[in-house]
Design a protein around this motif. Structure first.
Motif, PDB file in Angstrom:
ATOM      1  N   ASN A 252       0.806  -1.211   0.000  1.00 31.23           N
ATOM      2  CA  ASN A 252       0.000   0.000   0.000  1.00 31.23           C
ATOM      3  C   ASN A 252       0.847   1.272   0.000  1.00 31.23           C
ATOM      4  N   ARG A 253       2.147   1.131   0.224  1.00 32.09           N
ATOM      5  CA  ARG A 253       3.038   2.281   0.301  1.00 32.09           C
ATOM      6  C   ARG A 253       3.510   2.754  -1.067  1.00 32.09           C
ATOM      7  N   CYS A 254       3.396   1.896  -2.057  1.00 29.90           N
ATOM      8  CA  CYS A 254       3.959   2.235  -3.373  1.00 29.90           C
ATOM      9  C   CYS A 254       3.024   1.853  -4.519  1.00 29.90           C
ATOM     10  N   THR A 255       1.745   1.649  -4.209  1.00 30.09           N
ATOM     11  CA  THR A 255       0.761   1.342  -5.242  1.00 30.09           C
ATOM     12  C   THR A 255      -0.505   2.162  -5.006  1.00 30.09           C
ATOM     13  N   LEU A 256      -1.277   2.316  -6.053  1.00 34.62           N
ATOM     14  CA  LEU A 256      -2.658   2.742  -5.961  1.00 34.62           C
ATOM     15  C   LEU A 256      -3.527   1.617  -6.511  1.00 34.62           C
ATOM     16  N   HIS A 257      -4.807   1.612  -6.126  1.00 35.96           N
ATOM     17  CA  HIS A 257      -5.732   0.661  -6.721  1.00 35.96           C
ATOM     18  C   HIS A 257      -7.090   1.314  -6.911  1.00 35.96           C
ATOM     19  N   ALA A 258      -7.827   0.793  -7.882  1.00 39.84           N
ATOM     20  CA  ALA A 258      -9.157   1.291  -8.213  1.00 39.84           C
ATOM     21  C   ALA A 258     -10.040   0.093  -8.530  1.00 39.84           C
ATOM     22  N   ARG A 259     -11.352   0.313  -8.526  1.00 35.73           N
ATOM     23  CA  ARG A 259     -12.293  -0.778  -8.798  1.00 35.73           C
ATOM     24  C   ARG A 259     -13.218  -0.409  -9.941  1.00 35.73           C
ATOM     25  N   ARG A 260     -13.431  -1.367 -10.844  1.00 35.53           N
ATOM     26  CA  ARG A 260     -14.427  -1.222 -11.896  1.00 35.53           C
ATOM     27  C   ARG A 260     -15.821  -1.453 -11.312  1.00 35.53           C
ATOM     28  N   ASP A 261     -16.800  -0.845 -11.923  1.00 37.45           N
ATOM     29  CA  ASP A 261     -18.183  -1.064 -11.521  1.00 37.45           C
ATOM     30  C   ASP A 261     -18.590  -2.509 -11.835  1.00 37.45           C
ATOM     31  N   PHE A 262     -19.667  -2.964 -11.195  1.00 44.12           N
ATOM     32  CA  PHE A 262     -20.178  -4.314 -11.421  1.00 44.12           C
ATOM     33  C   PHE A 262     -21.674  -4.316 -11.141  1.00 44.12           C
ATOM     34  N   PRO A 263     -22.407  -5.320 -11.649  1.00 43.47           N
ATOM     35  CA  PRO A 263     -23.860  -5.340 -11.460  1.00 43.47           C
ATOM     36  C   PRO A 263     -24.223  -5.515  -9.983  1.00 43.47           C
ATOM     37  N   ALA A 264     -25.033  -4.607  -9.468  1.00 47.01           N
ATOM     38  CA  ALA A 264     -25.419  -4.660  -8.058  1.00 47.01           C
ATOM     39  C   ALA A 264     -26.329  -5.842  -7.759  1.00 47.01           C
ATOM     40  N   THR A 265     -26.856  -6.462  -8.812  1.00 52.48           N
ATOM     41  CA  THR A 265     -27.769  -7.589  -8.625  1.00 52.48           C
ATOM     42  C   THR A 265     -27.043  -8.900  -8.368  1.00 52.48           C
ATOM     43  N   HIS A 266     -25.710  -8.899  -8.475  1.00 50.78           N
ATOM     44  CA  HIS A 266     -24.929 -10.114  -8.253  1.00 50.78           C
ATOM     45  C   HIS A 266     -24.035  -9.949  -7.024  1.00 50.78           C
ATOM     46  N   LEU A 267     -23.851 -11.049  -6.299  1.00 42.81           N
ATOM     47  CA  LEU A 267     -23.031 -11.026  -5.095  1.00 42.81           C
ATOM     48  C   LEU A 267     -21.553 -10.899  -5.447  1.00 42.81           C
ATOM     49  N   ARG A 268     -20.887  -9.976  -4.774  1.00 41.23           N
ATOM     50  CA  ARG A 268     -19.434  -9.855  -4.839  1.00 41.23           C
ATOM     51  C   ARG A 268     -18.926  -9.848  -3.401  1.00 41.23           C
ATOM     52  N   GLU A 269     -18.099 -10.820  -3.055  1.00 41.92           N
ATOM     53  CA  GLU A 269     -17.640 -10.947  -1.672  1.00 41.92           C
ATOM     54  C   GLU A 269     -16.149 -11.280  -1.642  1.00 41.92           C
ATOM     55  N   LEU A 270     -15.388 -10.375  -1.040  1.00 46.20           N
ATOM     56  CA  LEU A 270     -13.962 -10.600  -0.824  1.00 46.20           C
ATOM     57  C   LEU A 270     -13.650 -10.328   0.641  1.00 46.20           C
ATOM     58  N   ARG A 271     -12.700 -11.060   1.180  1.00 47.21           N
ATOM     59  CA  ARG A 271     -12.324 -10.925   2.595  1.00 47.21           C
ATOM     60  C   ARG A 271     -11.004 -10.180   2.694  1.00 47.21           C
ATOM     61  N   ARG A 272     -10.988  -9.121   3.494  1.00 43.86           N
ATOM     62  CA  ARG A 272      -9.797  -8.275   3.591  1.00 43.86           C
ATOM     63  C   ARG A 272      -9.157  -8.369   4.968  1.00 43.86           C
ATOM     64  N   VAL A 273      -7.832  -8.427   4.964  1.00 45.92           N
ATOM     65  CA  VAL A 273      -7.017  -8.255   6.174  1.00 45.92           C
ATOM     66  C   VAL A 273      -5.913  -7.288   5.791  1.00 45.92           C
ATOM     67  N   ALA A 274      -5.557  -6.380   6.699  1.00 45.07           N
ATOM     68  CA  ALA A 274      -4.558  -5.350   6.403  1.00 45.07           C
ATOM     69  C   ALA A 274      -3.502  -5.275   7.500  1.00 45.07           C
ATOM     70  N   VAL A 275      -2.376  -4.689   7.146  1.00 42.63           N
ATOM     71  CA  VAL A 275      -1.213  -4.581   8.034  1.00 42.63           C
ATOM     72  C   VAL A 275      -0.879  -3.117   8.237  1.00 42.63           C
ATOM     73  N   LYS A 276      -0.668  -2.746   9.484  1.00 42.72           N
ATOM     74  CA  LYS A 276      -0.352  -1.363   9.814  1.00 42.72           C
ATOM     75  C   LYS A 276       1.057  -1.012   9.364  1.00 42.72           C
ATOM     76  N   GLY A 277       1.210   0.183   8.849  1.00 45.66           N
ATOM     77  CA  GLY A 277       2.525   0.626   8.378  1.00 45.66           C
ATOM     78  C   GLY A 277       3.140   1.683   9.268  1.00 45.66           C
ATOM     79  N   GLU A 278       4.221   2.264   8.780  1.00 43.58           N
ATOM     80  CA  GLU A 278       4.925   3.303   9.487  1.00 43.58           C
ATOM     81  C   GLU A 278       4.467   4.665   8.965  1.00 43.58           C
ATOM     82  N   ARG A 279       4.818   5.723   9.676  1.00 43.58           N
ATOM     83  CA  ARG A 279       4.486   7.069   9.191  1.00 43.58           C
ATOM     84  C   ARG A 279       5.350   7.369   7.977  1.00 43.58           C
ATOM     85  N   PRO A 280       4.755   7.766   6.856  1.00 38.46           N
ATOM     86  CA  PRO A 280       5.533   8.030   5.638  1.00 38.46           C
ATOM     87  C   PRO A 280       6.545   9.152   5.821  1.00 38.46           C
ATOM     88  N   VAL A 281       7.713   8.974   5.208  1.00 35.28           N
ATOM     89  CA  VAL A 281       8.749   9.991   5.195  1.00 35.28           C
ATOM     90  C   VAL A 281       9.263  10.164   3.776  1.00 35.28           C
TER      91      VAL A 281
END
Length: 278
Positions: A249-278
């Motif tokens: 997450n320190r050196c990338t960006l990400h974006a999401r494409r739209d998708f039909p709201a009538t279909h299930l989309r399910e992803l499980r997220r876990v994240a890691v804490k970083g340091e203060r940017p310098v």
């Protein structure tokens, strides 16, 4: 450990590694090195439960607890589901639908995330792709005059509860509310592990460059956003059930494409804490 590059500027698929099995330190060091080099790693055909994903994420550092109470938090406070699933008329997770502009997760905190990972559980028949962009490559390719204007500058990143693409332009122009999270970080940051320079602003959450007249800041940021979102810096991921993707997450960006709201989309997220940017 075998790797297959996903795009010239960013991303690699790790082959023949089953993340549900015990992992020794030597294999993890290989994975971590590959992650530092390629910024995004893809593991296909995985069968991870909640706590197995939590355990793998914890190898990368201190886990980041979610800022809100989500259903996944009953199992572990770092678990969050990115889904449009509802129970009793209420969403059980976060970010249920729609397109999302390029961003860096939790860049509005003093210590933003260093890593985030998503595991695909259910997917719509089309749409919902995630696009990753290398901010190393974008930084390396900065025109000299633009780099000179950005070096040593801080930019304010903010989060308004209930933000969305429908009001993002208004939110960028307006001052943040007292309830908003916000923190100023370097426009160009130095990665703590690799020492490489990366752009650290984004269209969704960066409001303004500190110490610069607003009109000048707006024009400068718009130029940076257009530069960093160029296709040559990107990899577009088309999800399959069983995919686990971890990004730096320190050196990338990400974006999401739209998708039909009538279909299930399910992803499980876990994240890691970083340091203060310098």
């Amino acid at each position: 450990m075998k790797l297959r590059k996903l795009a010239p500027a960013i991303g690699a698929q790790v082959l023949d590694v089953d993340l549900s099995q015990p992992m020794d330190d030597a294999l993890f060091r290989d994975i971590e090195r590959a992650w530092h080099e390629h910024c995004v790693l893809l593991f296909r055909s995985q069968t991870l439960d909640d706590l197995q994903q939590v355990a793998f994420a914890a190898r990368f550092g201190e886990l980041a607890h979610t800022l809100k109470d989500y259903e996944g938090g009953r199992i572990h406070p770092a678990l969050m589901y990115v889904t449009n699933e509802k129970k009793d008329g209420k969403y059980v997770g976060a970010l249920p639908d729609g397109e999302m502009f390029f961003h860096s997760d939790m860049c509005y905190l003093e210590r933003p995330l260093s890593a985030a990972m998503l595991f695909a559980i259910a997917l719509p028949p089309e749409g919902g792709n995630t696009i990753f962009a290398s901010m190393y490559a974008a930084c390396d390719a900065l025109p000299a005059d633009l780099r000179e204007k950005l070096e040593g500058r801080l930019a304010m990143n903010s989060y308004e509860p209930g933000y969305g693409t429908s009001n993002v332009q208004m939110r960028i122009k307006a001052p943040a509310s007292p309830a908003a999270h916000g923190f100023a970080h370097p426009v160009i940051r130095t990665h703590a592990a690799t020492g490489r320079k990366a752009l650290y602003v984004n269209r969704l959450m960066t409001g303004y460059v500190a110490g610069m007249p607003r009109e000048e800041s707006d024009a400068l940021l718009e130029r940076v956003f257009d530069h960093q979102e160029q296709p040559q810096f990107q990899y577009e991921h088309r999800w399959e059930v069983g995919d686990l993707v971890i990004w730096d997450n320190r050196c990338t960006l990400h974006a999401r494409r739209d998708f039909p709201a009538t279909h299930l989309r399910e992803l499980r997220r876990v994240a890691v804490k970083g340091e203060r940017p310098v």
